[in-house]
Design a protein around this motif. Structure first.
Motif, PDB file in Angstrom:
ATOM      1  N   ASP A   1       0.628  -1.386   0.092  1.00 52.75           N
ATOM      2  CA  ASP A   1       0.390   0.250  -0.295  1.00 52.75           C
ATOM      3  C   ASP A   1       0.953   1.076   0.136  1.00 52.75           C
ATOM      4  O   ASP A   1       0.279   2.265  -0.536  1.00 52.75           O
TER       5      ASP A   1
ATOM      6  N   ASN B   1       2.821   1.393  -3.522  1.00 57.17           N
ATOM      7  CA  ASN B   1       2.165   2.120  -4.562  1.00 57.17           C
ATOM      8  C   ASN B   1       0.890   3.638  -4.620  1.00 57.17           C
ATOM      9  O   ASN B   1       1.081   4.383  -5.207  1.00 57.17           O
TER      10      ASN B   1
ATOM     11  N   ASN C   1       2.248   6.354  -7.223  1.00 55.67           N
ATOM     12  CA  ASN C   1       1.702   7.520  -7.833  1.00 55.67           C
ATOM     13  C   ASN C   1       1.321   8.418  -7.514  1.00 55.67           C
ATOM     14  O   ASN C   1       0.517   9.332  -8.276  1.00 55.67           O
TER      15      ASN C   1
ATOM     16  N   LYS D   1       5.662   7.017 -12.180  1.00 58.05           N
ATOM     17  CA  LYS D   1       4.552   6.054 -12.393  1.00 58.05           C
ATOM     18  C   LYS D   1       4.779   5.857 -13.951  1.00 58.05           C
ATOM     19  O   LYS D   1       5.181   4.744 -14.668  1.00 58.05           O
TER      20      LYS D   1
ATOM     21  N   ARG E   1      -0.034  -6.764  -9.937  1.00 58.03           N
ATOM     22  CA  ARG E   1      -1.171  -7.350  -8.648  1.00 58.03           C
ATOM     23  C   ARG E   1      -1.270  -8.263  -7.748  1.00 58.03           C
ATOM     24  O   ARG E   1      -1.625  -9.368  -7.972  1.00 58.03           O
TER      25      ARG E   1
END
Length: 229
Positions: free
Chosen positions: A112, A115, A119, A138, A146
């Motif tokens: 988490d 990610n 981003n 990114k 994934r």
């Protein structure tokens, strides 16, 4: 039927040609006497960090200079000060270049946090006070795998490990990859006294790097050619 196939064939041809962009540039420079170089700059992440500098000698000042591979003798990262950087890409690694443990403490907190970082982080590349490119990380870093996080169904009383589904796309190195896919094709030519700044940052309104990424490594690699003195 032929009319429908022609646009598809044109797109395929364009993609095949773009895959060779970085490699072709390197080959041309080698014919002029250049020596291929692959430079590496590293930012060791700490909780709350919001700004990151690459190819600026920060590794030495933070006592992990052994992780960096670029020239520190001038204003630009090429040892001889003369050459050309052709492409850039970014990677995220665990502490001391360990594999990225996305599960973290079992709650997938590293996934988490990573990610969120990828981003939100942005970058700007400047040569001699002229901004050459500004964008999002990114665009120059491979997407994270994934992951379908595990969960239990039912009210069983036995503890055990639950399976996790992961889909990951394997890619080549910076020289082999399509410059449109997570590699920034940006030729930057250097001579003596040229300055170079590669900076990145997270939004000032946010909390910065999340704690699960403490001591993880954000790495920028640059491929190019150096002309000896």
């Amino acid at each position: 039927m032929q009319t429908q196939q022609q646009p598809t064939q044109a797109r395929v041809s364009k993609n095949l040609n773009s895959r060779k962009t970085v490699q072709s540039e390197i080959s041309l420079l080698m014919q002029k006497g250049g020596i291929p170089i692959e430079l590496q700059s590293v930012a060791k992440l700490a909780t709350g960090d919001k700004s990151f500098g690459f190819f600026a000698g920060n590794e030495d000042r933070a006592n992990y200079g052994h992780l960096a591979h670029y020239g520190l003798g001038g204003k630009n990262p090429i040892e001889s000060q003369k050459g050309k950087l052709v492409g850039f890409q970014a990677e995220l690694h665990g502490p001391d270049f360990a594999a990225l443990n996305l599960a973290g403490d079992g709650t997938y907190n590293v996934l988490d946090a990573a990610n969120k970082l990828i981003n939100l982080i942005r970058f700007k590349i400047t040569k001699n006070k002229t901004v050459l490119r500004e964008g999002s990380f990114k665009s120059i870093i491979d997407p994270l795998p994934r992951v379908l996080k595990p969960f239990k169904i039912g009210d069983g009383t036995t503890n055990g490990h639950e399976s996790v589904a992961v889909v990951h796309t394997q890619t080549g190195n910076i020289e082999e990859r399509n410059s449109g896919l997570r590699v920034l094709y940006l030729p930057v030519e250097f001579s003596n006294n040229d300055s170079f700044v590669f900076e990145a940052w997270l939004p000032s309104q946010g909390t910065g790097v999340d704690a699960p990424l403490n001591n993880h490594l954000l790495v920028v690699t640059a491929l190019g050619v150096e002309f000896p003195k």
